[in-house]
Design a protein around this motif. Structure first.
Motif, mmCIF file in Angstrom:
data_model
loop_
_atom_site.group_PDB
_atom_site.id
_atom_site.type_symbol
_atom_site.label_atom_id
_atom_site.label_comp_id
_atom_site.label_asym_id
_atom_site.label_seq_id
_atom_site.Cartn_x
_atom_site.Cartn_y
_atom_site.Cartn_z
ATOM 1 N N LEU A 1 -13.610 -26.371 76.004
ATOM 2 C CA LEU A 1 -14.104 -24.994 76.038
ATOM 3 C C LEU A 1 -15.626 -24.896 75.933
ATOM 4 C CD1 LEU A 1 -14.883 -24.149 72.888
ATOM 5 C CD2 LEU A 1 -12.419 -23.859 72.679
ATOM 6 N N ASN A 2 -16.285 -25.952 75.444
ATOM 7 C CA ASN A 2 -17.747 -25.917 75.343
ATOM 8 C C ASN A 2 -18.421 -25.811 76.707
ATOM 9 O OD1 ASN A 2 -18.075 -26.189 72.446
ATOM 10 N ND2 ASN A 2 -17.274 -28.261 72.693
ATOM 11 N N MET A 3 -17.689 -26.130 77.764
ATOM 12 C CA MET A 3 -18.258 -26.032 79.103
ATOM 13 C C MET A 3 -18.572 -24.585 79.500
ATOM 14 S SD MET A 3 -18.574 -29.094 80.157
ATOM 15 C CE MET A 3 -18.069 -30.711 79.572
ATOM 16 N N TRP A 4 -18.096 -23.624 78.717
ATOM 17 C CA TRP A 4 -18.339 -22.216 79.021
ATOM 18 C C TRP A 4 -19.490 -21.637 78.208
ATOM 19 C CZ3 TRP A 4 -16.192 -20.994 83.304
ATOM 20 C CH2 TRP A 4 -14.940 -21.545 83.674
ATOM 21 N N ARG A 5 -20.240 -22.484 77.503
ATOM 22 C CA ARG A 5 -21.234 -21.980 76.561
ATOM 23 C C ARG A 5 -22.360 -21.176 77.227
ATOM 24 N NH1 ARG A 5 -22.566 -27.185 77.618
ATOM 25 N NH2 ARG A 5 -24.766 -27.623 78.059
ATOM 26 N N LEU A 6 -22.606 -21.398 78.516
ATOM 27 C CA LEU A 6 -23.649 -20.654 79.215
ATOM 28 C C LEU A 6 -23.126 -19.384 79.875
ATOM 29 C CD1 LEU A 6 -25.585 -23.598 80.919
ATOM 30 C CD2 LEU A 6 -25.991 -22.540 78.693
ATOM 31 N N LEU A 7 -21.848 -19.364 80.230
ATOM 32 C CA LEU A 7 -21.277 -18.221 80.945
ATOM 33 C C LEU A 7 -20.661 -17.201 79.990
ATOM 34 C CD1 LEU A 7 -21.290 -17.666 83.979
ATOM 35 C CD2 LEU A 7 -18.935 -18.479 84.080
ATOM 36 N N GLU A 8 -19.961 -17.687 78.974
ATOM 37 C CA GLU A 8 -19.257 -16.764 78.062
ATOM 38 C C GLU A 8 -20.169 -15.735 77.416
ATOM 39 O OE1 GLU A 8 -17.871 -15.326 74.157
ATOM 40 O OE2 GLU A 8 -19.466 -16.807 74.518
ATOM 41 N N PRO A 9 -21.369 -16.102 76.935
ATOM 42 C CA PRO A 9 -22.222 -15.085 76.302
ATOM 43 C C PRO A 9 -22.631 -13.959 77.234
ATOM 44 C CG PRO A 9 -22.956 -17.299 75.719
ATOM 45 C CD PRO A 9 -21.948 -17.451 76.823
ATOM 46 N N ILE A 10 -22.686 -14.222 78.526
ATOM 47 C CA ILE A 10 -23.051 -13.187 79.491
ATOM 48 C C ILE A 10 -22.020 -12.059 79.485
ATOM 49 C CG2 ILE A 10 -23.379 -12.727 81.965
ATOM 50 C CD1 ILE A 10 -24.426 -15.606 82.238
ATOM 51 N N TYR A 11 -20.779 -12.397 79.177
ATOM 52 C CA TYR A 11 -19.696 -11.411 79.223
ATOM 53 C C TYR A 11 -19.283 -10.898 77.844
ATOM 54 C CZ TYR A 11 -19.533 -12.750 84.037
ATOM 55 O OH TYR A 11 -19.901 -12.981 85.340
ATOM 56 N N ALA A 12 -19.763 -11.538 76.786
ATOM 57 C CA ALA A 12 -19.320 -11.190 75.440
ATOM 58 C C ALA A 12 -19.768 -9.802 74.993
ATOM 59 C CB ALA A 12 -19.812 -12.242 74.440
ATOM 60 N N THR A 13 -20.789 -9.254 75.649
ATOM 61 C CA THR A 13 -21.225 -7.909 75.279
ATOM 62 C C THR A 13 -20.400 -6.814 75.946
ATOM 63 O OG1 THR A 13 -22.858 -7.911 77.069
ATOM 64 C CG2 THR A 13 -23.602 -8.668 74.898
ATOM 65 N N ARG A 14 -19.596 -7.211 76.947
ATOM 66 C CA ARG A 14 -18.831 -6.215 77.712
ATOM 67 C C ARG A 14 -17.328 -6.424 77.643
ATOM 68 N NH1 ARG A 14 -20.635 -7.234 83.403
ATOM 69 N NH2 ARG A 14 -21.424 -9.226 82.602
ATOM 70 N N TYR A 15 -16.914 -7.634 77.311
ATOM 71 C CA TYR A 15 -15.498 -7.967 77.318
ATOM 72 C C TYR A 15 -15.119 -8.698 76.022
ATOM 73 C CZ TYR A 15 -15.650 -7.221 82.405
ATOM 74 O OH TYR A 15 -15.810 -6.684 83.664
ATOM 75 N N ARG A 16 -13.873 -8.590 75.673
ATOM 76 C CA ARG A 16 -13.301 -9.531 74.714
ATOM 77 C C ARG A 16 -13.220 -10.870 75.453
ATOM 78 N NH1 ARG A 16 -9.369 -9.227 70.424
ATOM 79 N NH2 ARG A 16 -7.806 -10.894 70.455
ATOM 80 N N GLY B 1 -15.026 -5.645 73.785
ATOM 81 C CA GLY B 1 -14.757 -4.864 74.975
ATOM 82 C C GLY B 1 -13.298 -4.447 75.031
ATOM 83 N N VAL B 2 -13.016 -3.521 75.906
ATOM 84 C CA VAL B 2 -11.646 -3.035 76.069
ATOM 85 C C VAL B 2 -10.790 -4.060 76.793
ATOM 86 C CG1 VAL B 2 -10.224 -1.238 77.131
ATOM 87 C CG2 VAL B 2 -12.405 -0.629 76.035
ATOM 88 N N ASP B 3 -11.374 -4.707 77.777
ATOM 89 C CA ASP B 3 -10.651 -5.687 78.581
ATOM 90 C C ASP B 3 -11.056 -7.111 78.187
ATOM 91 O OD1 ASP B 3 -9.336 -3.661 80.039
ATOM 92 O OD2 ASP B 3 -11.080 -3.454 81.369
ATOM 93 N N THR B 4 -10.314 -8.078 78.705
ATOM 94 C CA THR B 4 -10.448 -9.470 78.270
ATOM 95 C C THR B 4 -10.781 -10.391 79.438
ATOM 96 O OG1 THR B 4 -8.772 -9.064 76.557
ATOM 97 C CG2 THR B 4 -9.258 -11.362 77.080
ATOM 98 N N ILE B 5 -11.658 -11.344 79.198
ATOM 99 C CA ILE B 5 -11.870 -12.443 80.132
ATOM 100 C C ILE B 5 -11.429 -13.727 79.441
ATOM 101 C CG2 ILE B 5 -13.546 -13.848 81.386
ATOM 102 C CD1 ILE B 5 -15.094 -11.439 82.061
ATOM 103 N N ILE B 6 -10.538 -14.462 80.103
ATOM 104 C CA ILE B 6 -10.026 -15.725 79.578
ATOM 105 C C ILE B 6 -10.642 -16.855 80.399
ATOM 106 C CG2 ILE B 6 -7.962 -17.125 79.173
ATOM 107 C CD1 ILE B 6 -6.387 -14.493 78.968
ATOM 108 N N PHE B 7 -11.325 -17.775 79.724
ATOM 109 C CA PHE B 7 -11.994 -18.892 80.373
ATOM 110 C C PHE B 7 -11.178 -20.164 80.180
ATOM 111 C CE2 PHE B 7 -15.397 -15.916 79.269
ATOM 112 C CZ PHE B 7 -16.141 -15.861 80.437
ATOM 113 N N ALA B 8 -10.887 -20.869 81.284
ATOM 114 C CA ALA B 8 -10.080 -22.092 81.225
ATOM 115 C C ALA B 8 -10.833 -23.238 81.887
ATOM 116 C CB ALA B 8 -8.730 -21.878 81.913
ATOM 117 N N HIS B 9 -11.027 -24.324 81.134
ATOM 118 C CA HIS B 9 -11.813 -25.468 81.602
ATOM 119 C C HIS B 9 -11.023 -26.372 82.539
ATOM 120 C CE1 HIS B 9 -9.703 -28.464 79.104
ATOM 121 N NE2 HIS B 9 -9.668 -27.551 78.157
#
Length: 267
Positions: free
Chosen positions: A29-44, A15-23
């Motif tokens: 970082l594994n705590m984001w395994r369910l949420l990160e894929p939802i955004y990986a198709t639209r964001y870096r 994606g053009v823009d970025t989402i940074i996930f902080a535990h």
């Protein structure tokens, strides 16, 4: 040592823009395994481990630096500058919400938006302010944690996770706690539960979502309401969920709230 090595930075998505996930505390970082894929198709997407957690490089741990949340915020600034592209949105769970705020204040313009999941600027009750814990509660928690970290982890993780219908998540959080070095965890807990960043809230002008569970032992709804009143540009969404980790126990509801915020703010 590179920033990538120090914080075990993982970059994905497109994606053009970025989402940074902080535990949050005791997690990785594994705590984001369910949420990160939802955004990986639209964001870096950028995920990382705070120093002392997960697969971060323990050689980078400095007692003085990480005795306060500002030390972790310094790392976040470096991560965002090196790995962010376009506009960056910071998604911080629990204590990382305040770490993200401190990073933003230290480097204005670093983030275009914040999604704070179960945030708290101060955990200790103070006059009319309801943080959820008395000072005696926090002191007792820290003594127990410092004296018997593994016992504290196994007892507290299911309570913190909540999600009574998903006991495997409590076990996962307990295992995550137990993988953290006890001395580092104790210092991080002290930096977390004794912090008070209420005074900084009024300085954060970046659009902010406060995502709150309606039954959270760590961050009561009253804390979110206080933050929504105090932050200059904030909105609050309360979801029907028991526990402090809705990105694991209610990822669909969490993503729905974050998506609506991003859409409203043109992000």
């Amino acid at each position: 040592m590179s920033v990538r090595e120090r914080n075990n930075v993982r970059v994905g998505g497109a994606g053009v823009d970025t989402i940074i996930f902080a535990h949050g505390f005791g997690c990785d970082l594994n705590m984001w395994r369910l949420l990160e894929p939802i955004y990986a198709t639209r964001y870096r997407t950028v995920m990382f481990d705070h120093v002392g957690a997960g697969e971060s490089d323990l050689r980078a741990y400095e007692v003085e630096k990480y005795s306060t949340l500002e030390g972790y915020a310094q790392d976040v600034v470096e991560i965002a500058r090196e790995f962010g592209q376009g506009r960056s949105i910071f998604v911080g769970h629990s204590v990382s919400a305040m770490i993200g705020m401190l990073a933003d204040l230290a480097s204005p313009g670093l983030f275009a938006g914040h999604a704070m999941i179960g945030p708290s600027p101060c955990y200790v009750n103070d006059g009319d302010y309801v943080g959820g814990f008395s000072r005696e509660d926090v002191d007792s928690l820290l003594r127990t944690l410092e004296g018997n970290y593994l016992g504290w982890s196994s007892n507290m993780a299911p309570v913190i996770m909540g999600a009574p219908g998903q006991p495997e998540l409590g076990a996962e959080l307990s295992n995550s706690f137990c993988r953290t070095d006890p001395d580092i965890a104790a210092r991080f807990a002290r930096a977390t539960f004794l912090s008070d960043h209420r005074a900084e809230l009024s300085r954060l002008t970046t659009p902010t979502l406060i995502l709150q569970c309606d039954d959270d032992i760590i961050a009561p709804v009253a804390v979110g309401e206080y933050m929504a009143r105090t932050l200059p540009d904030a909105e609050m969404v309360v979801i029907d969920n028991v526990g402090h980790c809705p990105h694991l126990s209610a990822p669909g509801a969490s993503a729905e709230a974050i998506d609506a915020f991003l859409e409203r703010r043109g992000l």
